[in-house]
Scaffold this motif. Structure first.
Motif, PDB file in Angstrom:
ATOM      1  N   TYR A  58       0.802  -1.226   0.000  1.00 13.46           N
ATOM      2  CA  TYR A  58       0.000   0.000   0.000  1.00 13.46           C
ATOM      3  C   TYR A  58       0.841   1.286   0.000  1.00 13.46           C
ATOM      4  O   TYR A  58       0.592   2.178  -0.830  1.00 13.46           O
ATOM      5  N   PRO A  59       1.842   1.431   0.877  1.00  7.21           N
ATOM      6  CA  PRO A  59       2.625   2.679   0.829  1.00  7.21           C
ATOM      7  C   PRO A  59       3.313   2.881  -0.512  1.00  7.21           C
ATOM      8  O   PRO A  59       3.410   4.013  -1.004  1.00  7.21           O
ATOM      9  N   LEU A  60       3.783   1.789  -1.110  1.00  6.63           N
ATOM     10  CA  LEU A  60       4.464   1.894  -2.399  1.00  6.63           C
ATOM     11  C   LEU A  60       3.487   2.281  -3.501  1.00  6.63           C
ATOM     12  O   LEU A  60       3.817   3.075  -4.397  1.00  6.63           O
ATOM     13  N   LEU A  61       2.277   1.727  -3.455  1.00  9.81           N
ATOM     14  CA  LEU A  61       1.258   2.091  -4.430  1.00  9.81           C
ATOM     15  C   LEU A  61       0.905   3.575  -4.333  1.00  9.81           C
ATOM     16  O   LEU A  61       0.785   4.264  -5.361  1.00  9.81           O
ATOM     17  N   GLU A  62       0.764   4.077  -3.106  1.00 11.25           N
ATOM     18  CA  GLU A  62       0.451   5.492  -2.925  1.00 11.25           C
ATOM     19  C   GLU A  62       1.554   6.361  -3.511  1.00 11.25           C
ATOM     20  O   GLU A  62       1.279   7.376  -4.164  1.00 11.25           O
ATOM     21  N   TYR A  63       2.801   5.979  -3.293  1.00 15.55           N
ATOM     22  CA  TYR A  63       3.928   6.733  -3.855  1.00 15.55           C
ATOM     23  C   TYR A  63       3.898   6.657  -5.383  1.00 15.55           C
ATOM     24  O   TYR A  63       4.082   7.675  -6.074  1.00 15.55           O
ATOM     25  N   ALA A  64       3.646   5.459  -5.919  1.00 18.78           N
ATOM     26  CA  ALA A  64       3.600   5.284  -7.375  1.00 18.78           C
ATOM     27  C   ALA A  64       2.527   6.163  -8.000  1.00 18.78           C
ATOM     28  O   ALA A  64       2.740   6.762  -9.063  1.00 18.78           O
ATOM     29  N   LYS A  65       1.371   6.258  -7.357  1.00 20.38           N
ATOM     30  CA  LYS A  65       0.288   7.088  -7.891  1.00 20.38           C
ATOM     31  C   LYS A  65       0.677   8.564  -7.886  1.00 20.38           C
ATOM     32  O   LYS A  65       0.341   9.307  -8.821  1.00 20.38           O
ATOM     33  N   GLN A  66       1.378   8.977  -6.848  1.00 23.23           N
ATOM     34  CA  GLN A  66       1.792  10.380  -6.785  1.00 23.23           C
ATOM     35  C   GLN A  66       2.823  10.695  -7.859  1.00 23.23           C
ATOM     36  O   GLN A  66       2.793  11.768  -8.456  1.00 23.23           O
ATOM     37  N   VAL A  67       3.714   9.748  -8.125  1.00 24.75           N
ATOM     38  CA  VAL A  67       4.691   9.950  -9.207  1.00 24.75           C
ATOM     39  C   VAL A  67       3.974   9.963 -10.553  1.00 24.75           C
ATOM     40  O   VAL A  67       4.241  10.817 -11.412  1.00 24.75           O
ATOM     41  N   GLN A  68       3.057   9.024 -10.753  1.00 27.58           N
ATOM     42  CA  GLN A  68       2.334   8.945 -12.019  1.00 27.58           C
ATOM     43  C   GLN A  68       1.506  10.200 -12.266  1.00 27.58           C
ATOM     44  O   GLN A  68       1.370  10.647 -13.411  1.00 27.58           O
ATOM     45  N   ALA A  69       0.967  10.798 -11.188  1.00 26.29           N
ATOM     46  CA  ALA A  69       0.146  12.010 -11.324  1.00 26.29           C
ATOM     47  C   ALA A  69       0.984  13.276 -11.419  1.00 26.29           C
ATOM     48  O   ALA A  69       0.445  14.359 -11.659  1.00 26.29           O
ATOM     49  N   GLY A  70       2.312  13.155 -11.247  1.00 31.53           N
ATOM     50  CA  GLY A  70       3.168  14.324 -11.314  1.00 31.53           C
ATOM     51  C   GLY A  70       3.244  15.101 -10.020  1.00 31.53           C
ATOM     52  O   GLY A  70       3.842  16.179  -9.977  1.00 31.53           O
TER      53      GLY A  70
END
Length: 535
Positions: free
Chosen positions: A219-231
């Motif tokens: 979960y923490p990694l997914l949240e980080y990935a989404k923030q990177v993907q969203a810019g």
């Protein structure tokens, strides 16, 4: 229907240029195309690397940083089941063990959730090695250790699991983490990510389907990935590749399936089989949740075995004026708590087959803010709107709960007050002394299983009406355990979930479905001290 335009990374499909100044991406693709796979239907059993996955490989290995090293250091790939993540992971492991990404004495790992899953990854890679003549001649396979070697360079590959002994001390150059959401603990993941940091140019690839809840290691990694993907976060070393439908998407829309499953147009997963799963999922909420999670990337916040399809439950939401129910018989369910958790009171009013539900959840006032943070729900707002009643102090005020139920008894035609005896006696005692019709109900499949069927029928038939967001939250949190005889009991989907209002609901609905009971208050010899009836 929500737009499906952003359910997948556009660059995977738009044929935009991918930087490859040193030809490293091309070399990776060329190596993968030299491989053979025993199940491939391509000529000479060529490894199937279809355009979306070829672009993913190029994007991982092509771009370089200002030092001329591979720019990407971590990849988070979330894509639906049947997208051949295992085959791709095996191919990349071989790229680092035998191919142009090989380094002398390099340690390349696939980390799985358990030994069985690790064995699947090892056998996938081994089958490719055995089918590819150049690799078969160059490899030394150690089957008992889920390992093979490239003796000439000392590079090696191994499939390990999180239920194996400690993996601290490793210094891998490649780590492929399989289904991180399924890892029971984060220990292996943390050991390997910190170990990889000790190796220059190391690469970590997380290849996973969508997970559940917010307590699993992914979960923490997914949240980080989404923030990177969203810019929102700028991190050129982190490559997020997330295929995820909106939570309210039309899960039966085949056009959506094709956008989310990049291999579907190439024959995987099997479309007829997917259609059959969808047909079955229409009738079974737990199957629907699994379909949305594993194929559409919709992270499930509740149990994999939910009690009811929440879309069906939501159809019963109404604005309910409790004063207009005064002419109807009423049954009250009570699920009492320990000193600080929720205590639930549910009143069910029966108008023939129609059931109208009003609920109140009690919580210590001093714990409202803390519990809002812990449970991730707006207790403060619910308290303001009286869905939740905050009692004075830092523990549940049982007297306030009893007074509330007594007020309901004075205002309405209460037939029974039914409660789980655990923690309930401080509330039930004053009600008993006031002559109120109290029953205690033992908890277990013998009471709960038939009651859940009754509640389920009321919801599905559109006969149960409710208005509390707190009740909805508790119902959504319910997980169902079914034993070998088909008996069902409810429990919490996650340790932090609350289902107290749902528990009180099934008790009240169960008693209401049996109609008005004979009141012991009609007994001339009534004695409050012996009043509690146990069922």
């Amino acid at each position: 229907m929500p737009s499906t335009s952003d359910v997948r990374p556009a660059w995977v499909f738009d044929e935009s240029p991918i930087a490859d100044p040193d030809g490293r991406g091309q070399r990776a693709v060329d190596f993968l195309r030299l491989l053979r796979h025993p199940k491939s239907r391509l000529p000479r059993q060529q490894f199937q690397l279809d355009p979306p996955f070829e672009r993913i490989v190029r994007r991982i290995y092509g771009p370089t940083d200002d030092r001329g090293q591979r720019q990407v250091r971590t990849v988070y790939l979330q894509v639906g089941r049947g997208s051949r993540k295992t085959s791709l992971a095996a191919g990349l492991a071989l790229l680092h063990t035998f191919g142009p990404e090989r380094i002398p004495r390099g340690e390349n790992l696939i980390a799985a959730s358990d030994r069985k899953q690790a064995r699947i990854g090892f056998e996938e890679a081994t089958s490719i090695v055995e089918t590819t003549p150049q690799l078969a001649a160059a490899a030394r396979v150690i089957d008992s250790r889920n390992r093979f070697l490239h003796p000439k360079s000392g590079s090696r590959f191994e499939a390990i699991s999180c239920d194996a002994p400690s993996q601290h001390g490793r210094t891998p150059s490649l780590v492929i983490v399989d289904e991180l959401h399924a890892h029971r603990k984060a220990d292996l993941w943390q050991a390997l990510r910190t170990g990889a940091a000790k190796t220059s140019g190391s690469l970590i690839i997380i290849a996973t389907t969508a997970g559940r809840g917010n307590e699993s290691p992914d979960y923490p990694l997914l949240e980080y990935a989404k923030q990177v993907q969203a810019g929102e976060i700028e991190d050129e070393t982190f490559l997020p590749i997330i295929f995820e439908a909106p939570a309210d998407a039309d899960w039966q829309d085949e056009a959506l399936w094709h956008r989310l499953l990049p291999g579907l147009e190439y024959g995987y997963p099997d479309l007829p089989s997917l259609r059959q799963l969808a047909r079955e999922a229409r009738e079974r909420p737990s199957d629907r949740a699994a379909f949305c999670q594993y194929y559409l990337g919709i992270r499930q916040q509740n149990s994999l075995s939910p009690f009811i399809d929440m879309a069906i439950f939501d159809a019963g939401k109404r604005d309910i004026d409790i004063d207009q129910l005064a002419h109807l018989p009423c049954w009250i369910g009570l699920d009492s708590s320990s000193t600080t958790d929720l205590t639930a009171v549910v009143a069910v009013f029966a108008d023939g087959a129609d059931l109208y539900v009003k609920t109140w959840a009690f919580i210590p006032a001093d714990a409202v803010a803390k519990r809002s943070d812990r449970d991730k729900v707006p207790y403060i707002d619910w308290s303001r709107d009286e869905w939740v009643i905050a009692t004075d102090g830092n523990v549940i005020d049982y007297a306030a709960v009893a007074a509330h139920i007594e007020d309901l008894c004075q205002r309405f035609d209460v037939q029974e007050i039914v409660a789980d005896a655990a923690y309930a006696m401080p509330i039930l005692q004053p009600l008993m002394e006031a002559g109120r019709p109290v029953l205690t109900m033992r908890q277990g499949w013998f009471t709960q299983s038939p009651a859940l069927s009754t509640l389920e029928r009321a919801i599905i038939s559109g006969r149960l009406y409710w208005d509390s967001p707190a009740l909805r939250w508790c119902v959504e949190n319910v997980a169902i355990h079914t034993d070998s005889a088909g008996n069902r009991v409810m429990h919490k989907g996650r340790s932090r979930d609350r289902i107290d209002l749902a528990v009180a609901l099934w008790m009240a609905v169960s008693r209401a479905s049996q109609g008005a009971a004979v009141s012991v208050l009609d007994d001339a010899d009534f004695d409050p001290a012996r009043f509690v009836v146990t069922i």
